[in-house]
Design a protein around this motif. Structure first.
Motif, PDB file in Angstrom:
ATOM      1  N   GLY A  22     -26.369  77.487 -17.023  1.00  0.00           N
ATOM      2  CA  GLY A  22     -26.104  76.648 -18.185  1.00  0.00           C
ATOM      3  C   GLY A  22     -25.083  75.553 -17.955  1.00  0.00           C
ATOM      4  N   VAL A  23     -24.711  74.918 -19.071  1.00  0.00           N
ATOM      5  CA  VAL A  23     -23.744  73.813 -19.052  1.00  0.00           C
ATOM      6  C   VAL A  23     -22.729  74.014 -20.175  1.00  0.00           C
ATOM      7  N   ASP A  24     -21.570  73.389 -20.021  1.00  0.00           N
ATOM      8  CA  ASP A  24     -20.580  73.471 -21.089  1.00  0.00           C
ATOM      9  C   ASP A  24     -20.889  72.414 -22.147  1.00  0.00           C
ATOM     10  N   LYS A  25     -20.040  72.274 -23.145  1.00  0.00           N
ATOM     11  CA  LYS A  25     -20.310  71.357 -24.243  1.00  0.00           C
ATOM     12  C   LYS A  25     -20.246  69.892 -23.836  1.00  0.00           C
ATOM     13  N   GLU A  26     -19.711  69.624 -22.646  1.00  0.00           N
ATOM     14  CA  GLU A  26     -19.667  68.258 -22.128  1.00  0.00           C
ATOM     15  C   GLU A  26     -20.790  68.002 -21.125  1.00  0.00           C
ATOM     16  N   GLY A  27     -21.628  69.012 -20.918  1.00  0.00           N
ATOM     17  CA  GLY A  27     -22.770  68.835 -20.024  1.00  0.00           C
ATOM     18  C   GLY A  27     -22.524  69.210 -18.581  1.00  0.00           C
ATOM     19  N   THR A 178     -29.263  86.382 -22.185  1.00  0.00           N
ATOM     20  CA  THR A 178     -29.519  87.502 -21.265  1.00  0.00           C
ATOM     21  C   THR A 178     -30.459  87.113 -20.126  1.00  0.00           C
ATOM     22  N   CYS A 179     -31.222  86.042 -20.302  1.00  0.00           N
ATOM     23  CA  CYS A 179     -32.211  85.630 -19.296  1.00  0.00           C
ATOM     24  C   CYS A 179     -33.024  86.842 -18.826  1.00  0.00           C
ATOM     25  N   CYS A 185     -28.874  86.636 -16.147  1.00  0.00           N
ATOM     26  CA  CYS A 185     -28.352  85.268 -16.167  1.00  0.00           C
ATOM     27  C   CYS A 185     -27.977  84.725 -14.791  1.00  0.00           C
ATOM     28  N   LEU A 186     -27.359  85.545 -13.957  1.00  0.00           N
ATOM     29  CA  LEU A 186     -26.883  85.039 -12.676  1.00  0.00           C
ATOM     30  C   LEU A 186     -27.991  84.874 -11.645  1.00  0.00           C
ATOM     31  N   ARG A 190     -30.232  78.824 -14.434  1.00  0.00           N
ATOM     32  CA  ARG A 190     -30.611  78.070 -15.624  1.00  0.00           C
ATOM     33  C   ARG A 190     -29.800  76.793 -15.772  1.00  0.00           C
ATOM     34  N   GLY A 191     -30.478  75.701 -16.144  1.00  0.00           N
ATOM     35  CA  GLY A 191     -29.781  74.442 -16.369  1.00  0.00           C
ATOM     36  C   GLY A 191     -30.748  73.283 -16.393  1.00  0.00           C
ATOM     37  N   PRO A 192     -30.271  72.084 -16.715  1.00  0.00           N
ATOM     38  CA  PRO A 192     -31.131  70.896 -16.768  1.00  0.00           C
ATOM     39  C   PRO A 192     -31.875  70.626 -15.469  1.00  0.00           C
TER      40      PRO A 192
END
Length: 208
Positions: A22-27, A178-179, A185-186, A190-192
């Motif tokens: 994933g990403v944080d709130k700033e991407g 939970t993926c 998750c690990l 996951r991410g853009p």
């Protein structure tokens, strides 16, 4: 970018849970390590130190070449730094002796080669002993790096959620993800950068 064929990754993650998620709130992309769960003896049965270090170096290269561009497209702004969350639950003074110390020292050489890519590091589940150890060693660490590190105990959830949406945070860190269909998750990466449209657009931009 040529992908390093690290066939033993699935087994390695059993003994050293880590990965991008994933990403944080700033991407910014988030890298997570569960340092307290490292089992170096098991790790060295399924890989070698040289191969593991080569894999980690390749992952840094991939972050610069693939993850940052994809995150920049998704956030519609330049993203050139990542966030690291390190879970040190169960880590003690004894944890840093012998083979564990050797692995961590070698990994640090890789981290030190890419200091500009770290935006922030949050260490969670830090015991009083770990905090004491950090306060002792931080004077030997570059001040700019120290300024990026935040050490928290077991009451960290609210502070993580200030930075990361609950849906982007794994459940073991207080989030809701939970993926389950990706093996956890690990393991999901996951991410853009996993978005086909974004990856295709990023590749086109490089070609042009």
């Amino acid at each position: 970018m040529k992908e390093f064929d690290y066939q033993e990754l699935h087994e390695v993650q059993q003994y050293y849970p880590h990965g991008y998620h994933g990403v944080d709130k700033e991407g910014k992309p988030i890298y997570i390590e569960r340092l307290g769960k490292i089992n170096v003896e098991g790790l060295m049965k399924v890989t070698t130190l040289d191969r593991y270090l080569e894999y980690q170096a390749q992952q840094y290269g991939k972050t610069i070449a693939v993850r940052f561009p994809a995150c920049s497209i998704a956030a519609d702004k330049l993203v050139s730094r990542s966030v690291s969350i390190v879970d040190v639950e169960g880590v003690s003074f004894k944890s840093f002796k012998g083979p564990v110390q050797k692995v961590l020292l070698e990994l640090r050489k890789i981290y030190d080669a890419y200091p500009e890519t770290l935006g922030k590091m949050i260490i969670v589940n830090a015991s009083p002993g770990f905090k004491f150890l950090w306060n002792a060693v931080k004077y030997f660490v570059d001040p700019e790096t120290v300024a990026k590190v935040q050490v928290l105990g077991d009451k960290y959830r609210s502070q993580l959620l200030e930075m990361v949406d609950e849906s982007e945070l794994p459940d073991f860190l207080g989030g809701s993800c939970t993926c389950e269909h990706e093996g956890g998750c690990l393991r999901s990466d996951r991410g853009p950068w996993k978005d086909i449209k974004i990856s295709t657009y990023s590749l086109q931009q490089k070609v042009e």
